[in-house]
Design an enzyme around this catalytic site. Structure first.
Site, PDB file in Angstrom:
ATOM      1  N   SER A  73       0.831  -1.202   0.000  1.00  0.00           N
ATOM      2  CA  SER A  73       0.000   0.000   0.000  1.00  0.00           C
ATOM      3  C   SER A  73       0.869   1.256   0.000  1.00  0.00           C
ATOM      4  O   SER A  73       0.608   2.208  -0.752  1.00  0.00           O
ATOM      5  CB  SER A  73      -0.930  -0.010   1.215  1.00  0.00           C
ATOM      6  OG  SER A  73      -1.726   1.150   1.240  1.00  0.00           O
ATOM      7  N   HIS A 114      -2.812   6.485   3.695  1.00  0.00           N
ATOM      8  CA  HIS A 114      -2.848   5.015   3.704  1.00  0.00           C
ATOM      9  C   HIS A 114      -4.146   4.505   4.341  1.00  0.00           C
ATOM     10  O   HIS A 114      -4.783   3.594   3.821  1.00  0.00           O
ATOM     11  CB  HIS A 114      -1.637   4.484   4.473  1.00  0.00           C
ATOM     12  CG  HIS A 114      -1.746   3.057   4.879  1.00  0.00           C
ATOM     13  ND1 HIS A 114      -1.583   2.006   3.995  1.00  0.00           N
ATOM     14  CD2 HIS A 114      -2.012   2.493   6.080  1.00  0.00           C
ATOM     15  CE1 HIS A 114      -1.735   0.868   4.638  1.00  0.00           C
ATOM     16  NE2 HIS A 114      -2.005   1.132   5.902  1.00  0.00           N
TER      17      HIS A 114
END
Length: 197
Positions: free
Chosen positions: A12, A38
């Protein structure tokens, strides 16, 4: 805090860094911004988040010194990586409901008063849900080490965050109505993950 990063989290962050270059940001601001993006998958926070590096450094120092962490709701507390740290959140206590009714304020605002009476100055406050909690905190002489002020909503959220920025308190906030428990917890977690570095 020693933390193992899961491969999904690493991927990610790789994707995030491919999409936006935040290397120009100061280190604590970059850590908070990346963690918030995130957690939310919302790149708008890159320009929407308002961080002050000195305030973040003071908050990190307070956390390292064992400052208490206070949240407005348990949803925020649930998202914070505790690592043995107590989180103070009196919003569900009967005393908060009683004080709210008696003072004509929301239960969240009452919980801020109760928490401050217990812990006094120097805490790290994390507000991710209730604009009224943030307004109450601003009105107290709480001398916080840091305020993560990221409440969400169409009623009072943007205004409470603007008031936080105008107050001069050491803070992280954003411009606009979005925010929320996950985002507020992520901003604090960014500092907690740096605590032992």
């Amino acid at each position: 805090m020693t933390r193992t990063v899961h491969p999904i989290e690493a991927e990610s962050y790789r994707i995030l860094r491919d999409r936006v270059d935040l290397s120009h940001l100061p280190p604590l601001t970059r850590a908070v911004t990346e963690r918030v993006v995130h957690a939310s998958a919302d790149l708008d926070y890159v320009t929407d988040l308002v961080c002050d590096e000195d305030a973040l450094a003071a908050g990190l120092a307070a956390l390292r010194a064992g400052a208490p962490v206070v949240t407005d709701v348990w949803m925020v507390a649930a998202g914070i990586t505790r690592a043995g740290r107590e989180i103070i959140c009196p919003v569900a206590e009967p005393a908060a409901a009683d004080l709210g009714r008696a003072a004509g304020i929301t239960r969240s605002a009452a919980a801020v008063r109760i928490a401050y009476d217990r812990i006094g100055p120097g805490a790290v406050w994390v507000v991710g849900c209730a604009p009224t909690a943030l307004v109450e905190l601003i009105g107290l002489d709480a001398a916080p080490a840091l305020v993560v002020g990221l409440p969400v909503g169409f009623v009072g959220a943007a205004e409470s965050k603007a008031a936080l920025r105008a107050s001069g308190l050491p803070a992280v906030s954003n411009v606009g109505e979005k925010g929320g428990s996950a985002v507020a917890a992520a901003a604090l977690n960014a500092l907690l993950y740096l605590e032992d570095k």
